[in-house]
Design a protein around this motif. Structure first.
Motif, PDB file in Angstrom:
ATOM      1  N   SER A  24      26.270  13.839  -6.386  1.00 23.20           N
ATOM      2  CA  SER A  24      25.064  13.999  -5.571  1.00 23.20           C
ATOM      3  C   SER A  24      23.777  13.875  -6.395  1.00 23.20           C
ATOM      4  N   SER A  25      23.917  13.829  -7.727  1.00 25.72           N
ATOM      5  CA  SER A  25      22.759  13.592  -8.588  1.00 25.72           C
ATOM      6  C   SER A  25      23.210  12.776  -9.797  1.00 25.72           C
ATOM      7  N   LYS A  26      22.273  12.134 -10.458  1.00 26.78           N
ATOM      8  CA  LYS A  26      22.607  11.245 -11.576  1.00 26.78           C
ATOM      9  C   LYS A  26      23.354  11.987 -12.683  1.00 26.78           C
ATOM     10  N   THR A  27      22.950  13.186 -12.969  1.00 29.17           N
ATOM     11  CA  THR A  27      23.576  13.957 -14.043  1.00 29.17           C
ATOM     12  C   THR A  27      24.556  15.001 -13.525  1.00 29.17           C
ATOM     13  N   GLY A  28      24.894  14.903 -12.250  1.00 24.70           N
ATOM     14  CA  GLY A  28      25.800  15.875 -11.645  1.00 24.70           C
ATOM     15  C   GLY A  28      27.248  15.663 -12.036  1.00 24.70           C
ATOM     16  N   SER A  29      28.109  16.422 -11.415  1.00 23.13           N
ATOM     17  CA  SER A  29      29.546  16.337 -11.650  1.00 23.13           C
ATOM     18  C   SER A  29      30.124  15.225 -10.771  1.00 23.13           C
ATOM     19  N   TYR A  30      30.747  14.233 -11.401  1.00 21.23           N
ATOM     20  CA  TYR A  30      31.295  13.091 -10.673  1.00 21.23           C
ATOM     21  C   TYR A  30      32.737  13.369 -10.272  1.00 21.23           C
ATOM     22  N   SER A  31      33.046  13.091  -9.010  1.00 22.46           N
ATOM     23  CA  SER A  31      34.398  13.272  -8.479  1.00 22.46           C
ATOM     24  C   SER A  31      34.998  11.920  -8.135  1.00 22.46           C
ATOM     25  N   LEU A  32      36.281  11.798  -8.372  1.00 19.21           N
ATOM     26  CA  LEU A  32      36.982  10.553  -8.044  1.00 19.21           C
ATOM     27  C   LEU A  32      36.921  10.312  -6.548  1.00 19.21           C
ATOM     28  N   LEU A  33      36.447   9.138  -6.185  1.00 23.61           N
ATOM     29  CA  LEU A  33      36.299   8.763  -4.784  1.00 23.61           C
ATOM     30  C   LEU A  33      37.407   7.816  -4.357  1.00 23.61           C
ATOM     31  N   ALA A  34      37.763   6.862  -5.239  1.00 19.41           N
ATOM     32  CA  ALA A  34      38.770   5.858  -4.875  1.00 19.41           C
ATOM     33  C   ALA A  34      39.334   5.190  -6.117  1.00 19.41           C
ATOM     34  N   THR A  35      40.553   4.717  -5.993  1.00 17.16           N
ATOM     35  CA  THR A  35      41.188   3.873  -6.996  1.00 17.16           C
ATOM     36  C   THR A  35      41.556   2.573  -6.307  1.00 17.16           C
ATOM     37  N   VAL A  36      41.122   1.445  -6.871  1.00 13.33           N
ATOM     38  CA  VAL A  36      41.385   0.138  -6.268  1.00 13.33           C
ATOM     39  C   VAL A  36      41.990  -0.792  -7.315  1.00 13.33           C
ATOM     40  N   ALA A  37      42.709  -1.801  -6.858  1.00 14.03           N
ATOM     41  CA  ALA A  37      43.324  -2.784  -7.758  1.00 14.03           C
ATOM     42  C   ALA A  37      42.255  -3.458  -8.606  1.00 14.03           C
ATOM     43  N   ILE A  38      42.597  -3.780  -9.827  1.00 10.68           N
ATOM     44  CA  ILE A  38      41.636  -4.317 -10.791  1.00 10.68           C
ATOM     45  C   ILE A  38      40.967  -5.605 -10.306  1.00 10.68           C
ATOM     46  N   ALA A  39      41.664  -6.406  -9.503  1.00 16.27           N
ATOM     47  CA  ALA A  39      41.089  -7.652  -8.998  1.00 16.27           C
ATOM     48  C   ALA A  39      40.021  -7.405  -7.928  1.00 16.27           C
ATOM     49  N   THR A  40      39.990  -6.205  -7.384  1.00 21.67           N
ATOM     50  CA  THR A  40      38.994  -5.840  -6.378  1.00 21.67           C
ATOM     51  C   THR A  40      37.755  -5.356  -7.109  1.00 21.67           C
ATOM     52  N   LEU A  41      36.689  -6.100  -7.038  1.00 13.28           N
ATOM     53  CA  LEU A  41      35.490  -5.806  -7.816  1.00 13.28           C
ATOM     54  C   LEU A  41      34.392  -5.139  -6.998  1.00 13.28           C
ATOM     55  N   SER A  42      34.808  -4.453  -5.931  1.00 14.31           N
ATOM     56  CA  SER A  42      33.839  -3.711  -5.122  1.00 14.31           C
ATOM     57  C   SER A  42      34.562  -2.621  -4.336  1.00 14.31           C
ATOM     58  N   TYR A  43      33.766  -1.683  -3.869  1.00 16.70           N
ATOM     59  CA  TYR A  43      34.292  -0.614  -3.019  1.00 16.70           C
ATOM     60  C   TYR A  43      33.196  -0.222  -2.042  1.00 16.70           C
ATOM     61  N   THR A  44      33.559  -0.061  -0.772  1.00 17.21           N
ATOM     62  CA  THR A  44      32.605   0.376   0.238  1.00 17.21           C
ATOM     63  C   THR A  44      32.842   1.843   0.556  1.00 17.21           C
ATOM     64  N   ASP A  45      31.829   2.647   0.306  1.00 22.14           N
ATOM     65  CA  ASP A  45      31.860   4.078   0.607  1.00 22.14           C
ATOM     66  C   ASP A  45      31.260   4.261   1.990  1.00 22.14           C
TER      67      ASP A  45
END
Length: 76
Positions: A24-45
């Protein structure tokens, strides 16, 4: 509002997945949102917005790269 995160293919070909993290902030705690195949170079949140920050890493099933620089939703 949905946010699409895009990244470049890693130089090392041993990675099998990309992992997307969100905070929720640049320096905040990052949580894993998704894991995608390496050939997939994007993710839609689908729950994303300009108030969230994102980082990406690469993963091979055991090892994980360091996290990328943070990018804010709706920026490039």
């Amino acid at each position: 509002m949905a946010v699409t995160i895009r990244w470049s293919k890693p130089r090392d070909s041993n990675w099998t997945d990309s992992r997307v993290y969100r905070a929720s902030s640049k320096t905040g705690s990052y949580s894993l949102l998704a894991t995608v195949a390496i050939a997939t170079l994007s993710y839609t949140d689908d729950g994303g917005s300009s108030s969230f920050w994102y980082k990406v890493s690469f993963y091979d099933g055991v090892n994980e790269s360091s996290l990328s620089e943070a990018v804010q939703g709706n920026t490039t």
